[in-house]
Enzyme design. Structure first.
Site, mmCIF file in Angstrom:
data_model
loop_
_atom_site.group_PDB
_atom_site.id
_atom_site.type_symbol
_atom_site.label_atom_id
_atom_site.label_comp_id
_atom_site.label_asym_id
_atom_site.label_seq_id
_atom_site.Cartn_x
_atom_site.Cartn_y
_atom_site.Cartn_z
ATOM 1 C CG ASP A 181 -2.172 0.938 1.105
ATOM 2 O OD1 ASP A 181 -2.605 1.051 0.135
ATOM 3 O OD2 ASP A 181 -1.825 2.476 2.479
ATOM 4 C CD GLU A 243 -2.114 2.444 -3.715
ATOM 5 O OE1 GLU A 243 -3.333 3.283 -3.894
ATOM 6 O OE2 GLU A 243 -1.737 2.481 -2.799
HETATM 7 C C1 NOJ Z 1 -4.040 3.245 -1.086
HETATM 8 C C2 NOJ Z 1 -5.745 2.247 -0.825
HETATM 9 O O1 NOJ Z 1 -6.116 1.747 -2.109
HETATM 10 C C3 NOJ Z 1 -7.214 2.827 0.018
HETATM 11 O O2 NOJ Z 1 -7.853 2.734 -0.292
HETATM 12 C C4 NOJ Z 1 -6.015 3.529 1.463
HETATM 13 O O3 NOJ Z 1 -7.078 4.405 1.460
HETATM 14 C C5 NOJ Z 1 -5.608 4.652 1.042
HETATM 15 N N1 NOJ Z 1 -3.745 3.383 0.351
HETATM 16 C C6 NOJ Z 1 -4.009 4.725 2.846
HETATM 17 O O4 NOJ Z 1 -4.167 3.157 3.248
#
Ligand code: NOJ
Length: 478
Positions: A181, A243
């Site tokens: 993440d 991500e």
């Molecule tokens: C990316 C996640 O996909 C999202 O849902 C989240 O709010 C943020 N990162 C923070 O962790």
């Protein structure tokens, strides 16, 4: 590597299948639906966070990295899910959230030095709007997202070893890897300098207030790769997909230690062949793209592009080279829920998270209770209704999952009429008409599948009857 051309199916655990009637999905529910995934032909499932959490950000605020939130089940349920998945040839990936914990994680109270503090806030912004700093006991702590998600200090060795311990825990229990993440936020400028004004576009969509700044200090610090090395050290050769919210030209330090990064340029491209082409061209200039077109943060394909184009988008997703992430519900053409809802998520993302629809009953077969978010027209859009319909989106996705195994490595973008995106994968080619008007098929040979009735001049619909949205896969091209 198993994941090189894998299709990884994103399960949003809260919304996939409820097994105990509380209206919230859970791990036993996911296990019950594994046959659907095996039948569909995906290689792995990625579970959005299942850890104990006060759910301010639905699990992206982790209060314990080595347990399962009771709403989702137990560790025994996780073990059972992994075993059942394995029996069906499916791998299970988890979501690791290394940049921040929940404000309720015991570290925040007991080890404040593991977080980032300042006497005065700088100009860094929260991804959800407003300052990234909140005041507590006379000082300010950093939160790149909600205030309930304080940012960890990855220069603190206890943070590194604590996270490594958590990463190993799930790999030892059978997880095949992680979606990582918000990894571009892992390390920030140690001096906490202000982000300077922007001098060039960021390259991906930002909020207006973020776009005014060059986000040089609040993320992507130069020592990020060293921290990623510690993450890699903990997981061995398990899959790590980042991500990384950066244009692909800036992925390099991340890909030193991660296997792949989500291709956000394509995810954000409008339904326009020339923009899609440019995004694919930029992203495939180097290896490492993991394709994704929708997830729990962005609008669903049907809502963004329209029903027919959504089928073409799925065709594109599943015929580009490299791993592809398919969001639950996209295989049946599920749309967003009613707009503007902020019942649960303050950032307004409830509408992308409505439950999966298995049958035409009022709750879509998701729960015997009251679903946490209502079904979206389950009578028209559900798995049961589409399973035996060869013209359905579900049939298209299943066929594509078989067909993609025939595609050669690499991709060559082809010249085509305005509004047509065309590319070749060895002997096969894909042509996608985004123009909304009739266009000549760009290639000679037989189209073995089409997806938009009348969108391309129709050729031979071999193996696939029924209306598909787009031209796909001519063979025997000279
Ligand atoms: C990316 C996640 O996909 C999202 O849902 C989240 O709010 C943020 N990162 C923070 O962790």
């Amino acid at each position: 590597m198993w994941w090189q051309d894998a299709v990884i199916y994103q399960v949003y655990p809260r919304s996939f299948q409820d097994s105990d009637g509380d209206g919230i999905g859970d791990l036993p529910g996911i296990e019950r639906r594994l046959d659907h995934l095996a039948w569909l032909g995906v290689d792995a499932v990625w579970l959005s966070p299942i850890y104990p959490s006060p759910m301010h950000d639905f699990g992206y605020d982790v209060a314990d990295y080595k347990a399962v939130d009771p709403v989702f089940g137990s560790l025994a349920d996780f073990d059972s899910l992994v075993a059942a998945a394995r029996e069906r040839g499916l791998r299970v990936l988890l979501d690791v959230v290394p940049c921040h914990t929940s404000i309720e994680h015991p570290w925040f109270g007991a080890h404040p030095e593991r977080y980032i503090w300042a006497d005065e806030p700088n100009n860094w912004l929260s991804a959800f709007g407003g300052p990234a700093w909140s005041r507590l006991n006379g000082r300010y702590y950093l939160h790149s997202f909600y205030p309930e998600q304080p940012d960890l200090d990855w220069r603190n060795p206890d943070v590194v070893t604590g996270m490594q311990d958590a990463l190993r825990f799930w790999i030892e229990r059978g997880a095949a890897g992680y979606r990582v993440d918000a990894i571009d936020r892992l390390l920030k400028d140690p001096e906490l300098r202000d982000d300077p004004p922007a001098s060039e576009p960021f390259g991906l969509p930002l909020s207006d207030e973020e776009a005014r700044l060059a986000l040089t200090h609040s993320r992507n610090a130069p020592d990020t790769a060293a921290a990623l090395a510690r993450i890699r050290e903990a997981v061995g050769d398990s899959l790590l997909v980042g991500e990384v919210y950066l244009p692909s030209a800036k992925w390099q330090p991340y890909l030193e230690h991660l296997d792949a990064a989500f291709a956000f340029e394509l995810l954000h491209a409008p339904w326009d062949a020339s923009v899609l082409r440019a995004a694919i061209e930029a992203t495939t200039r180097r290896p490492g793209a993991a394709w994704v077109l929708s997830n729990h943060d962005f609008g669903r394909l049907v809502t963004r592009f329209g029903a027919e184009n959504a089928r073409s988008a799925t065709l594109m997703l599943l015929t580009l080279p490299g791993p592809a992430f398919l969001y639950q519900g996209d295989e049946i053409g599920l749309g967003d829920g009613p707009g503007g809802e902020r019942r649960f998520d303050r950032a307004g993302r409830d509408r992308y998270r409505h439950p999966m629809q298995w049958d035409g009953s009022p709750a879509g077969g998701f729960t015997t209770g009251e679903p946490w978010l209502p079904a979206v027209d389950p009578e028209r859009t559900n798995v049961e209704a589409q399973r035996d319909d060869p013209g359905s989106t579900l049939a298209l996705v299943r066929d594509l999952l078989t067909l993609r195994r025939l595609l050669a490595d690499g991709v060559e973008l082809l010249d085509a009429a305005p509004g047509v995106l065309a590319y070749r994968r060895g002997e096969h080619a894909v042509a996608i008409n985004t123009s909304g008007e009739e266009r000549p098929a760009p290639l000679s040979g037989d189209l073995v599948l089409e997806t938009a009735p009348g969108a391309l001049r129709r050729r031979v619909l071999a193996a696939h009857s029924g209306a598909v949205t787009m031209g796909l896969l001519p063979t025997g091209m000279g």
